[in-house]
Design an enzyme around this catalytic site. Sequence first.
Site, PDB file in Angstrom:
ATOM      1  N   GLY A   1       0.796  -1.225   0.000  1.00 14.51           N
ATOM      2  CA  GLY A   1       0.000   0.000   0.000  1.00 14.51           C
ATOM      3  C   GLY A   1       0.826   1.272   0.000  1.00 14.51           C
TER       4      GLY A   1
ATOM      5  N   LEU B   1       3.880   1.451  -4.425  1.00 14.82           N
ATOM      6  CA  LEU B   1       5.021   0.868  -5.139  1.00 14.82           C
ATOM      7  C   LEU B   1       4.648  -0.483  -5.736  1.00 14.82           C
ATOM      8  CD1 LEU B   1       7.766   1.824  -2.508  1.00 14.82           C
ATOM      9  CD2 LEU B   1       7.048   3.108  -4.535  1.00 14.82           C
TER      10      LEU B   1
ATOM     11  N   GLU C   1      -6.174  -9.022 -10.740  1.00 13.15           N
ATOM     12  CA  GLU C   1      -6.361  -7.888  -9.826  1.00 13.15           C
ATOM     13  C   GLU C   1      -7.771  -7.299  -9.955  1.00 13.15           C
ATOM     14  OE1 GLU C   1      -3.039  -5.766  -8.794  1.00 13.15           O
ATOM     15  OE2 GLU C   1      -4.142  -4.130  -7.860  1.00 13.15           O
TER      16      GLU C   1
ATOM     17  N   ASP D   1       0.962  -1.078 -13.553  1.00 14.27           N
ATOM     18  CA  ASP D   1       1.826  -1.750 -12.579  1.00 14.27           C
ATOM     19  C   ASP D   1       2.321  -3.101 -13.098  1.00 14.27           C
ATOM     20  OD1 ASP D   1       0.795   0.362 -11.200  1.00 14.27           O
ATOM     21  OD2 ASP D   1      -0.404  -0.835  -9.803  1.00 14.27           O
TER      22      ASP D   1
ATOM     23  N   TYR E   1     -10.562   6.435  -5.961  1.00 13.39           N
ATOM     24  CA  TYR E   1     -10.006   5.979  -7.239  1.00 13.39           C
ATOM     25  C   TYR E   1     -11.145   5.717  -8.234  1.00 13.39           C
ATOM     26  CZ  TYR E   1      -7.367   3.095 -10.560  1.00 13.39           C
ATOM     27  OH  TYR E   1      -6.807   2.579 -11.699  1.00 13.39           O
TER      28      TYR E   1
END
Length: 414
Positions: A140, A143, A188, A200, A252
Site C-alpha cells: 500500500g 510501489l 487484480e 503496474d 479511485y
Amino acid sequence: MTAEVHWNTAWSIEEGVTRVTRLYETTFGEAPAGVWQAPGRVNLIGEHTDYNGGVAMPIALPHRTFAAMSPRGDMIVRLVSAQEPGVREVDLTQVGPHDSDKAVEGWPAYVVGVAWALREAGYDAVRGFDVAIDSCVPFGAGLSSSAALECAVAVGINDLFRLDLAGSAEEPNDTGRKTLVEACIRAENDVAGANTGGLDQAASLRCLEGHALFLNCRNGEVEKVPFDLASQGLALLVTDTRAPHSLSDGQYNERRSCCESAARNIGVEFLADVEDGDAALRALSDPTEVKRARHVIGEIARTYDAVRAMRRGALRADVLDEIATLFDASHDSLRDDYEVTCRELDLAVDVARSEGAHGARMTGGGFGGSCIAIVDADAVDRVAEAIADAYEREGLAQPHFLMAVPAMPAGRVQ
Ligand code: ADP
Ligand code: MG
C-alpha cells in the site's frame, strides 16, 4: 531536532531466494521446484493516465517479491506468505470473479487469480501448485506490491506449466509477457476486485534494467528509454509517506468514472484521444470534470514531453531541467486539479524542492503512498533527513526512504 531516518534497503536476489526457500521448506517439508521474483515499480511521470488510454513511464524497483513454487498433480493451490498469517488452501476449480459465488477471500485472490485468468485465456496446462511468498516491497505504499505478487507468480506458473510466455529477465519474450500482463490485470480487477489500470503489471513484467518503460496503455506498445541517473551524479529518492489511505478505493473509482463521463461529454472514447485540449475542456460544463480532464490531458502531454527530452540522451543539464519542470508540474496538477495528494505527500515534495531536488512529485495512485525526487547523489542523506525532520515537526508518523535504481523485470532466479 533530528529524526532518525529509516531506510528500506532492497534485498539482494540471494537474500530473497534464501528467505523464501526456507519458508517454503518449513511449510511444505520439501525443496521448491524453483524461485521467481518480480519487482515493485515507481512511475516517473504519467499519473492516472493508464485507465484513460494514455501513456506512462515506470521503472522497475530493486525491491522485489519472491515466490518459491512447485507444481502439484491436482487443482489445489496451497499458499503461505511471510507477510500474512497462516497457510491457505484454494481449489482452482472454485475460483471466480470477486462478485460471484466463487469469490476468494483476502490476499490469495492475487495468486490464484493469475492461475484462473491464464486458464480462462485457454492455458489449460495450468494446474495446482504450492507457493511460498516473501517480499521487501511495502504494502500500500504506491510501489505496487500487488503487481509484484501477481507477476512473480505469473512467471512461476509460466515455467512450471511450460507456457513459454516469459523468456528470462535478461532475454524476455516481450510478446508473451503481454499475455502474462493481461492475466495479472484480470487477477487484480476480476478476482481481487481492485480496479487498477494496468500500468503496474506492465512495469513489473516488461521493464528493462537501466531503462524507463515508455508505455502506451491503449495498445501495450513500449519503448525502453535509457534512464541512468548514477552516471550523472544523481539519484532517485523515494519517500514512502506511510500515510493511512483508507479512502483510496472509493476515490479511485470516483476519479475513474469522472474521466469516463468527461470523455463521453467531449465525444471521445478515452481522454487520451483528445487532440485540441482547450476546445475539449470548453465542451465540458461540470467544473469537476474540467479539472479532472485538465489533469489527464496535461499529464499525457507532459509524459510525451518527458520521453522526448530523455531520448536526447544522458540526463545532461538541459534535459534534467526539463524533466524537473515536468515533474513539478505533474505534482501540482495532481494536487490542484486531480486532488489526489494529501498533507504527507505535499510536505515531502515541498521539502525535497526546497532542499534543491531536480523535480519532485507524488507517484502511484495518491491519497498516501510515495513521492519521488531527483536529487544530487551526495545530497540524498541531507534531503531524507530534512523530510524526516519536517514530518516530526508536523507530528506525522515517520516516513520510510528507498533508493530507486531502474532494475530488471520479473523472472526466474533459482
Ligand atoms: P500496493 O500499492 O502495494 O500494490 P495494494 O493495495 O494494491 O497496494 O496491494 C496490497 C495487497 O496485496 C496487500 O494488502 C495484500 O493483500 C497483497 N499482497 C502484496 N504483497 C503481498 C505479500 N508479500 N504477501 C501477501 N499478500 C501480499
Ligand atoms: Mg497495487
